[in-house]
Design a protein around this motif. Structure first.
Motif, PDB file in Angstrom:
ATOM      1  N   HIS A   5       0.811  -1.223   0.000  1.00  0.00           N
ATOM      2  CA  HIS A   5       0.000   0.000   0.000  1.00  0.00           C
ATOM      3  C   HIS A   5       0.844   1.272   0.000  1.00  0.00           C
ATOM      4  CE1 HIS A   5      -3.654  -2.329   0.534  1.00  0.00           C
ATOM      5  NE2 HIS A   5      -3.103  -2.963   1.549  1.00  0.00           N
ATOM      6  N   ASN A   6       2.171   1.146  -0.049  1.00  0.00           N
ATOM      7  CA  ASN A   6       3.067   2.307  -0.064  1.00  0.00           C
ATOM      8  C   ASN A   6       2.788   3.254   1.107  1.00  0.00           C
ATOM      9  OD1 ASN A   6       4.909   2.193  -2.463  1.00  0.00           O
ATOM     10  ND2 ASN A   6       2.956   1.977  -3.534  1.00  0.00           N
ATOM     11  N   ILE A   7       2.817   2.691   2.303  1.00  0.00           N
ATOM     12  CA  ILE A   7       2.683   3.507   3.507  1.00  0.00           C
ATOM     13  C   ILE A   7       3.831   3.188   4.471  1.00  0.00           C
ATOM     14  CG2 ILE A   7       0.192   3.885   3.391  1.00  0.00           C
ATOM     15  CD1 ILE A   7      -0.232   1.575   5.238  1.00  0.00           C
ATOM     16  N   LEU A   8       4.243   4.195   5.201  1.00  0.00           N
ATOM     17  CA  LEU A   8       5.363   4.077   6.127  1.00  0.00           C
ATOM     18  C   LEU A   8       4.861   4.269   7.552  1.00  0.00           C
ATOM     19  CD1 LEU A   8       8.501   3.931   6.593  1.00  0.00           C
ATOM     20  CD2 LEU A   8       8.487   6.429   6.427  1.00  0.00           C
ATOM     21  N   LEU A   9       5.203   3.325   8.424  1.00  0.00           N
ATOM     22  CA  LEU A   9       4.837   3.399   9.838  1.00  0.00           C
ATOM     23  C   LEU A   9       6.072   3.789  10.645  1.00  0.00           C
ATOM     24  CD1 LEU A   9       2.813   2.899  12.172  1.00  0.00           C
ATOM     25  CD2 LEU A   9       3.457   0.479  12.089  1.00  0.00           C
ATOM     26  N   VAL A  10       5.969   4.881  11.406  1.00  0.00           N
ATOM     27  CA  VAL A  10       7.072   5.387  12.230  1.00  0.00           C
ATOM     28  C   VAL A  10       6.597   5.438  13.678  1.00  0.00           C
ATOM     29  CG1 VAL A  10       8.720   7.260  12.597  1.00  0.00           C
ATOM     30  CG2 VAL A  10       7.822   6.833  10.296  1.00  0.00           C
ATOM     31  N   ALA A  11       7.299   4.735  14.570  1.00  0.00           N
ATOM     32  CA  ALA A  11       6.867   4.673  15.970  1.00  0.00           C
ATOM     33  C   ALA A  11       7.899   5.319  16.890  1.00  0.00           C
ATOM     34  CB  ALA A  11       6.631   3.231  16.397  1.00  0.00           C
ATOM     35  N   ASN A  12       7.432   6.280  17.690  1.00  0.00           N
ATOM     36  CA  ASN A  12       8.276   6.844  18.743  1.00  0.00           C
ATOM     37  C   ASN A  12       8.478   5.820  19.859  1.00  0.00           C
ATOM     38  OD1 ASN A  12       8.638   9.357  17.541  1.00  0.00           O
ATOM     39  ND2 ASN A  12       6.860  10.275  18.563  1.00  0.00           N
ATOM     40  N   GLU A  13       9.418   6.114  20.736  1.00  0.00           N
ATOM     41  CA  GLU A  13       9.667   5.224  21.872  1.00  0.00           C
ATOM     42  C   GLU A  13       8.408   5.042  22.708  1.00  0.00           C
ATOM     43  OE1 GLU A  13      12.932   4.859  25.505  1.00  0.00           O
ATOM     44  OE2 GLU A  13      12.289   6.838  24.790  1.00  0.00           O
ATOM     45  N   ARG A  14       7.641   6.088  22.825  1.00  0.00           N
ATOM     46  CA  ARG A  14       6.400   6.012  23.597  1.00  0.00           C
ATOM     47  C   ARG A  14       5.341   6.946  23.012  1.00  0.00           C
ATOM     48  NH1 ARG A  14      10.226   8.025  27.064  1.00  0.00           N
ATOM     49  NH2 ARG A  14      10.154   6.093  28.257  1.00  0.00           N
ATOM     50  N   LYS A  15       4.131   6.685  23.338  1.00  0.00           N
ATOM     51  CA  LYS A  15       2.936   7.486  23.047  1.00  0.00           C
ATOM     52  C   LYS A  15       2.424   7.412  21.618  1.00  0.00           C
ATOM     53  CE  LYS A  15       3.510  10.873  26.749  1.00  0.00           C
ATOM     54  NZ  LYS A  15       3.636  12.321  27.083  1.00  0.00           N
ATOM     55  N   ASN A  16       3.233   7.873  20.614  1.00  0.00           N
ATOM     56  CA  ASN A  16       2.684   8.052  19.275  1.00  0.00           C
ATOM     57  C   ASN A  16       3.404   7.254  18.198  1.00  0.00           C
ATOM     58  OD1 ASN A  16       0.730   9.938  20.096  1.00  0.00           O
ATOM     59  ND2 ASN A  16       2.166  11.642  19.919  1.00  0.00           N
TER      60      ASN A  16
END
Length: 335
Positions: A316-327
């Motif tokens: 689907h050409n989407i990028l998931l970026v996760a912070n250490e916490r919360k968002n």
């Protein structure tokens, strides 16, 4: 030089003959109905006419001011690193205080691993919590194997074991001792490629449970691994990004310590562009497939706060970026 000129001349004459003999023309056959089709079949004497339409091809042989003739073909735009654009689609709330890994399920649900809380959480596409798993030890990185619907879970420095979880039954199927710390992990053709930190890049056969050391070099602790086609992408102990083949031969190495501080998350899209997250630099950098170019895509102004985990959904050409916490953030990526 003479034999090169001779070959060029022969090829030029061959191309000219193709064009003159109309062998590069486009041909199409169409059907034209007759009015008689609308009356009773017994009265039809002619069903229609077959039309053969031949049009000149788009190739053009030109010779300018005595220069060697060239075959001019239609130009197709090839995307470059400057064409990569991110558009924020969604922000989701994660569960836990130390998100170290993330992945997508085929239906768009998201999986996050939380190291400190020894927790794996599965979120619906709208960001709501679907269910959680507790593997029984700290969870470092995760990788979902779509063909078998198995989730591979590493545990960092606490145990030398990698756990295989059946996502249909949500139960542990197998424990594999890889003989070292284990962080980032990917799968291809029945083999697991694992970041063993001081143990280097290790390969585990799921069929035989055999283990070999593919690359004898210290890799960055906590960092993930990416795979695309026949190439692996890892992060060195000096924050350099390394591309190697499946036999461990290094294709390129890029030092980005000016831009990236404590590189951890790494993923790759379906064109070979590599995305890397800097934990202390609070950014995401994209690297060209040949490793020659790079640029910063995301930074603190985009809400990044110690990003650790990345995952590119190639379907689907989407990028998931996760912070250490919360968002965590989901971005649409321009092709």
């Amino acid at each position: 030089m003479k034999h090169i000129q001779r070959d060029v001349t022969n090829n030029e004459q061959f191309l000219e003959s193709l064009i003159k003999e109309e062998k590069m023309n486009h041909a199409s056959i169409s059907w034209k109905n007759e009015n008689a089709v609308e009356i009773l079949p017994t009265q039809i004497k002619k069903m229609g006419t077959i039309i053969l339409d031949i049009r000149p091809g788009e190739a053009e042989l030109t010779n300018r001011k005595g220069k060697q003739a060239q075959l001019i073909m239609p130009i197709t735009h090839v995307p470059t690193i400057d064409d990569v654009r991110l558009t924020l689609r969604q922000t989701v709330k994660t569960h836990g205080n130390d998100i170290t890994g993330c992945s997508f399920l085929p239906d768009g649900r998201m999986i996050f691993s939380c190291y400190r809380n020894c927790l794996i959480s599965v979120l619906q596409t709208n960001g709501s919590l679907h269910f959680t798993l507790k593997p029984g030890f700290r969870t470092s990185q995760i990788y979902y194997i779509e063909e078998s619907q198995k989730l591979v879970v590493t545990n960092g420095s606490n145990h030398n074991c990698v756990k295989i979880i059946d996502m249909k039954s949500r139960k542990t199927e197998k424990l594999i001792d890889v003989g070292s710390e284990n962080y980032g992990i990917v799968h291809k053709d029945g083999k697991l490629y694992c970041n063993g930190h001081k143990g280097g890049l290790r390969v585990v056969s799921l069929d035989e449970d055999s283990i070999i050391q593919l690359v004898n070099a210290t890799l960055s602790r906590y960092s993930s691994i990416a795979i695309w086609s026949d190439k692996l992408y890892v992060i060195g102990n000096d924050d350099s990004v390394i591309c190697c083949d499946l036999q461990g031969a290094v294709k390129w190495r890029l030092e980005l310590n000016t831009f990236l501080k404590s590189a951890r998350g790494i993923t790759v899209n379906n064109c070979g562009y590599v995305y890397v997250a800097g934990f202390f630099s609070n950014n995401v950098v994209v690297i060209s497939p040949d490793g020659n170019k790079h640029r910063v895509l995301l930074s603190e102004k985009d809400g990044l706060d110690h990003p650790q985990a990345l995952c590119y959904n190639q379907k689907h050409n989407i990028l998931l970026v996760a912070n250490e916490r919360k968002n965590a953030f989901i971005y649409d990526v321009s092709k």
